[in-house]
Design a protein around this motif. Structure first.
Motif, PDB file in Angstrom:
ATOM      1  N   THR B 177       0.847  -1.201   0.000  1.00 55.19           N
ATOM      2  CA  THR B 177       0.000   0.000   0.000  1.00 55.19           C
ATOM      3  C   THR B 177       0.879   1.246   0.000  1.00 55.19           C
ATOM      4  OG1 THR B 177      -0.209  -0.105   2.420  1.00 55.19           O
ATOM      5  CG2 THR B 177      -1.971  -1.105   1.132  1.00 55.19           C
ATOM      6  N   THR B 178       0.374   2.280  -0.645  1.00 51.16           N
ATOM      7  CA  THR B 178       1.133   3.515  -0.801  1.00 51.16           C
ATOM      8  C   THR B 178       0.521   4.624   0.045  1.00 51.16           C
ATOM      9  OG1 THR B 178      -0.165   4.413  -2.628  1.00 51.16           O
ATOM     10  CG2 THR B 178       1.594   2.855  -3.199  1.00 51.16           C
ATOM     11  N   ALA B 179       1.318   5.674   0.255  1.00 45.21           N
ATOM     12  CA  ALA B 179       0.861   6.801   1.077  1.00 45.21           C
ATOM     13  C   ALA B 179      -0.364   7.472   0.465  1.00 45.21           C
ATOM     14  CB  ALA B 179       1.985   7.818   1.244  1.00 45.21           C
ATOM     15  N   ASP B 180      -0.503   7.406  -0.860  1.00 48.68           N
ATOM     16  CA  ASP B 180      -1.637   8.078  -1.513  1.00 48.68           C
ATOM     17  C   ASP B 180      -2.809   7.132  -1.777  1.00 48.68           C
ATOM     18  OD1 ASP B 180      -0.390   6.618  -3.480  1.00 48.68           O
ATOM     19  OD2 ASP B 180      -0.461   8.184  -5.005  1.00 48.68           O
ATOM     20  N   GLY B 181      -2.820   5.966  -1.077  1.00 47.52           N
ATOM     21  CA  GLY B 181      -4.026   5.151  -1.078  1.00 47.52           C
ATOM     22  C   GLY B 181      -4.125   4.048  -2.115  1.00 47.52           C
ATOM     23  N   GLU B 182      -3.037   3.778  -2.852  1.00 46.85           N
ATOM     24  CA  GLU B 182      -3.084   2.668  -3.798  1.00 46.85           C
ATOM     25  C   GLU B 182      -2.817   1.349  -3.073  1.00 46.85           C
ATOM     26  OE1 GLU B 182      -3.761   2.558  -7.184  1.00 46.85           O
ATOM     27  OE2 GLU B 182      -4.303   4.662  -7.005  1.00 46.85           O
ATOM     28  N   LEU B 183      -3.434   0.288  -3.566  1.00 52.67           N
ATOM     29  CA  LEU B 183      -3.210  -1.054  -3.026  1.00 52.67           C
ATOM     30  C   LEU B 183      -2.824  -1.978  -4.171  1.00 52.67           C
ATOM     31  CD1 LEU B 183      -5.464  -2.941  -0.489  1.00 52.67           C
ATOM     32  CD2 LEU B 183      -4.656  -4.071  -2.570  1.00 52.67           C
ATOM     33  N   PHE B 184      -1.682  -2.622  -4.033  1.00 55.84           N
ATOM     34  CA  PHE B 184      -1.208  -3.582  -5.029  1.00 55.84           C
ATOM     35  C   PHE B 184      -1.159  -4.957  -4.368  1.00 55.84           C
ATOM     36  CE2 PHE B 184       0.413   0.507  -6.307  1.00 55.84           C
ATOM     37  CZ  PHE B 184       0.366   0.504  -7.696  1.00 55.84           C
ATOM     38  N   TRP B 185      -1.885  -5.912  -4.953  1.00 54.23           N
ATOM     39  CA  TRP B 185      -1.974  -7.249  -4.351  1.00 54.23           C
ATOM     40  C   TRP B 185      -1.088  -8.234  -5.099  1.00 54.23           C
ATOM     41  CZ3 TRP B 185      -5.616 -11.289  -6.471  1.00 54.23           C
ATOM     42  CH2 TRP B 185      -5.539 -12.474  -5.741  1.00 54.23           C
ATOM     43  N   GLY B 186      -0.240  -8.907  -4.352  1.00 53.07           N
ATOM     44  CA  GLY B 186       0.502 -10.022  -4.914  1.00 53.07           C
ATOM     45  C   GLY B 186       1.946  -9.714  -5.239  1.00 53.07           C
ATOM     46  N   ASN B 187       2.755 -10.760  -5.135  1.00 52.25           N
ATOM     47  CA  ASN B 187       4.163 -10.644  -5.500  1.00 52.25           C
ATOM     48  C   ASN B 187       4.334 -10.147  -6.929  1.00 52.25           C
ATOM     49  OD1 ASN B 187       7.070 -11.213  -5.189  1.00 52.25           O
ATOM     50  ND2 ASN B 187       6.674 -12.867  -6.633  1.00 52.25           N
ATOM     51  N   ASP B 188       3.387 -10.490  -7.791  1.00 49.83           N
ATOM     52  CA  ASP B 188       3.454 -10.051  -9.194  1.00 49.83           C
ATOM     53  C   ASP B 188       3.316  -8.542  -9.355  1.00 49.83           C
ATOM     54  OD1 ASP B 188       3.721 -12.641 -10.221  1.00 49.83           O
ATOM     55  OD2 ASP B 188       1.554 -12.946 -10.230  1.00 49.83           O
ATOM     56  N   ARG B 189       2.840  -7.851  -8.327  1.00 47.48           N
ATOM     57  CA  ARG B 189       2.672  -6.397  -8.430  1.00 47.48           C
ATOM     58  C   ARG B 189       3.726  -5.631  -7.624  1.00 47.48           C
ATOM     59  NH1 ARG B 189       0.381  -7.885 -11.879  1.00 47.48           N
ATOM     60  NH2 ARG B 189      -1.781  -7.644 -12.596  1.00 47.48           N
ATOM     61  N   PHE B 190       4.726  -6.335  -7.100  1.00 53.04           N
ATOM     62  CA  PHE B 190       5.756  -5.688  -6.277  1.00 53.04           C
ATOM     63  C   PHE B 190       6.454  -4.578  -7.068  1.00 53.04           C
ATOM     64  CE2 PHE B 190       9.064  -7.054  -2.809  1.00 53.04           C
ATOM     65  CZ  PHE B 190       9.164  -5.751  -2.381  1.00 53.04           C
ATOM     66  N   GLU B 191       6.876  -4.880  -8.275  1.00 51.02           N
ATOM     67  CA  GLU B 191       7.582  -3.874  -9.081  1.00 51.02           C
ATOM     68  C   GLU B 191       6.667  -2.683  -9.392  1.00 51.02           C
ATOM     69  OE1 GLU B 191       7.815  -7.102  -9.539  1.00 51.02           O
ATOM     70  OE2 GLU B 191       9.919  -7.658  -9.869  1.00 51.02           O
ATOM     71  N   ASP B 192       5.416  -2.968  -9.746  1.00 52.92           N
ATOM     72  CA  ASP B 192       4.471  -1.871 -10.028  1.00 52.92           C
ATOM     73  C   ASP B 192       4.286  -0.982  -8.800  1.00 52.92           C
ATOM     74  OD1 ASP B 192       4.132  -2.845 -12.561  1.00 52.92           O
ATOM     75  OD2 ASP B 192       2.069  -3.524 -12.290  1.00 52.92           O
ATOM     76  N   ALA B 193       4.213  -1.604  -7.627  1.00 51.16           N
ATOM     77  CA  ALA B 193       4.021  -0.830  -6.391  1.00 51.16           C
ATOM     78  C   ALA B 193       5.237   0.058  -6.123  1.00 51.16           C
ATOM     79  CB  ALA B 193       3.779  -1.774  -5.211  1.00 51.16           C
ATOM     80  N   LEU B 194       6.420  -0.483  -6.347  1.00 54.23           N
ATOM     81  CA  LEU B 194       7.640   0.318  -6.156  1.00 54.23           C
ATOM     82  C   LEU B 194       7.660   1.485  -7.146  1.00 54.23           C
ATOM     83  CD1 LEU B 194      10.152  -2.635  -5.700  1.00 54.23           C
ATOM     84  CD2 LEU B 194       9.626  -0.914  -3.960  1.00 54.23           C
ATOM     85  N   ASP B 195       7.292   1.193  -8.388  1.00 52.44           N
ATOM     86  CA  ASP B 195       7.266   2.253  -9.403  1.00 52.44           C
ATOM     87  C   ASP B 195       6.281   3.351  -9.009  1.00 52.44           C
ATOM     88  OD1 ASP B 195       9.136   0.935 -10.913  1.00 52.44           O
ATOM     89  OD2 ASP B 195       7.681   0.046 -12.297  1.00 52.44           O
ATOM     90  N   TRP B 196       5.130   2.936  -8.482  1.00 50.76           N
ATOM     91  CA  TRP B 196       4.119   3.910  -8.065  1.00 50.76           C
ATOM     92  C   TRP B 196       4.661   4.789  -6.931  1.00 50.76           C
ATOM     93  CZ3 TRP B 196      -0.901   4.393 -10.130  1.00 50.76           C
ATOM     94  CH2 TRP B 196      -1.682   5.369  -9.509  1.00 50.76           C
ATOM     95  N   ALA B 197       5.280   4.144  -5.938  1.00 49.39           N
ATOM     96  CA  ALA B 197       5.821   4.898  -4.795  1.00 49.39           C
ATOM     97  C   ALA B 197       6.895   5.888  -5.267  1.00 49.39           C
ATOM     98  CB  ALA B 197       6.398   3.942  -3.750  1.00 49.39           C
ATOM     99  N   LEU B 198       7.697   5.450  -6.216  1.00 49.47           N
ATOM    100  CA  LEU B 198       8.755   6.325  -6.739  1.00 49.47           C
ATOM    101  C   LEU B 198       8.175   7.533  -7.477  1.00 49.47           C
ATOM    102  CD1 LEU B 198      11.502   3.954  -8.174  1.00 49.47           C
ATOM    103  CD2 LEU B 198      11.796   5.765  -6.459  1.00 49.47           C
ATOM    104  N   ALA B 199       7.129   7.270  -8.248  1.00 44.75           N
ATOM    105  CA  ALA B 199       6.584   8.331  -9.101  1.00 44.75           C
ATOM    106  C   ALA B 199       5.695   9.297  -8.332  1.00 44.75           C
ATOM    107  CB  ALA B 199       5.789   7.705 -10.262  1.00 44.75           C
TER     108      ALA B 199
END
Lengths: 201, 201
Positions: B177-199
Motif C-alpha cells: 500500500t502507498t501513502a496516496d491510497g493505492e493497493l497492489f496485491w501479490g508478489n506479481d505487483r511488487f515492481e508496479d508498487a515500487l514504481d508507483w511509490a517512486l513516481a
C-alpha cells in the motif's frame, strides 16, 4: 523446424483475458511462438467449483481491487482506459460461439474488437449488433458467420473446447498450456508461458 | 529529501509472501524505496470473507496449480526449490507475534529465515525451536524476544496491524500500500508498487 506452440484459452467475459488478447499477437510474434486461440466458457468450469458468478463479485473487496488493477494495467500496457460493462460479467455465449466458428487465423482480430467493445466502450457483447460490428471490423462476413454460430455444430464445438480446457486443469482465464503439460494461469504469466514454450515446447 | 515509502503487508503462512520476502530488500534498495515490513494474520481477514481455510485448499485444482507455479517462480527467482510444509497453511501466529515484537530494521532478516524454514525445508513454524533458530540466524536474542512475543502487548499490536490492513482493503498477501491510497496485491505487483511509490509516493 516448426515454431514452438502455446495454447491460449480465453473467456470473453474475463477482464484479464482482455489484457492478454490485446497484446497476444505482438508478444507471441516477437518471440516466434505460434498461439492457438481457444475461446471457452468459464461458467461451466466455475459451476463445477460451486460458484454461481465471477469470484470478483463473490468477494467485493477483491473485485474493487481488480477494477483498480485493470485501470493501472491498461495504462501500463498502453490500452484505452477501462470502461466497466454493466452487468459484469457479461453474457459471453454469443461471442464465444462466433469465435469458435471463425477460422483460427481470423480469431485474433475478432477477439480484440469484442474485448475493446466490452472493456473500452462498455458495450453489451450479448448484443448481435455489437458482435456484428466486431466481425465487420475484423473483415468477416457478418450474416453468414452469425448464422453458422447459431448452428448445433458451433454449440457442440464450444462445449467440447470448454471440456478440453477443464480436463487440462483450466480453472480461470486467461490460461496458457504447453505441449509438455504445463499450465500458466493469468495474463501475468503470459511471458513465462512463452518462455517455457520456446525452451521446451 | 526523504525516500519514497511503501508498506509491505505479509503473512507467514502465505506462499507468495515467501517469494516477496526473499527479494524485498534487494528490490526496494535497488529502486531507492523504503519498505515498512508489516506482518499480519490473514485468518481473521479470510474469516470475514466467509472462508475457513486457504483459498488454495478450498479449490484443489487452483491449489495444485499454485504449488506448480511456486516451483517455477522459485526457480526463476533463484530461490531454493519449494518444499511444501505439512499442514498447509501453517499456523503462523507465533512467527507473526515475534516479527511484530522485533524492531522494524530486524524484521527482514528474521522473516527471510522463517520463510526459508517453511518453504525451502518444510519445517513447522509454529514450533518455538524453529522460530528460535530463525531469531538466532537473524542475530536476535532468542529467549528475551520469545518472552516479549508472548506478552499481551505483542498480541494487541499484531491484532491492531491486522485490523489496520483490513481497513485499508487488504484481502490477501503479500500486499503493498502507498501513502496516496493505492493497493497492489501479490508478489506479481511488487515492481508496479515500487514504481508507483517512486513516481507519486
Amino acid at each position: 523446424m516448426t515454431r514452438p506452440r502455446l495454447t491460449f484459452w480465453f473467456e470473453f467475459a474475463s477482464t484479464y483475458s482482455h489484457l492478454a488478447v490485446q497484446r497476444a499477437e505482438a508478444l507471441a510474434d516477437a518471440r516466434g511462438v505460434a498461439l492457438d486461440w481457444r475461446p471457452i466458457l468459464l461458467g461451466p468450469i466455475f459451476a463445477a467449483q460451486g460458484w454461481t458468478t465471477s469470484p470478483f463479485n463473490q468477494l467485493p473487496v477483491k473485485g474493487a481491487n481488480m477494477w483498480r488493477d485493470m485501470e493501472r494495467q491498461a495504462e501500463k500496457l498502453g490500452l484505452p482506459p477501462i470502461v466497466r460493462p454493466d452487468p459484469f460479467p457479461q453474457n459471453s455465449l454469443l461471442a464465444a460461439r462466433v469465435a469458435t466458428t471463425l477460422a483460427p487465423e481470423t480469431r485474433p482480430a475478432f477477439a480484440r474488437e469484442v474485448f475493446l467493445a466490452e472493456f473500452a466502450r462498455g458495450e453489451t457483447i450479448a448484443d448481435p449488433a455489437v458482435i456484428g460490428r466486431a466481425l465487420a471490423a475484423a473483415g468477416q462476413p457478418v450474416e453468414s458467420v452469425l448464422e453458422l454460430a447459431a448452428e448445433p455444430e458451433a454449440k457442440a464445438a464450444l462445449r467440447a473446447a470448454t471440456e478440453e480446457a477443464q480436463a487440462l486443469g483450466v480453472f480461470g482465464a486467461p490460461t496458457f498450456t504447453t505441449a509438455d503439460g504445463e499450465l500458466f494461469w493469468g495474463n501475468d504469466r503470459f511471458e513465462d508461458a512463452l518462455d517455457w514454450a520456446l525452451a521446451r515446447g
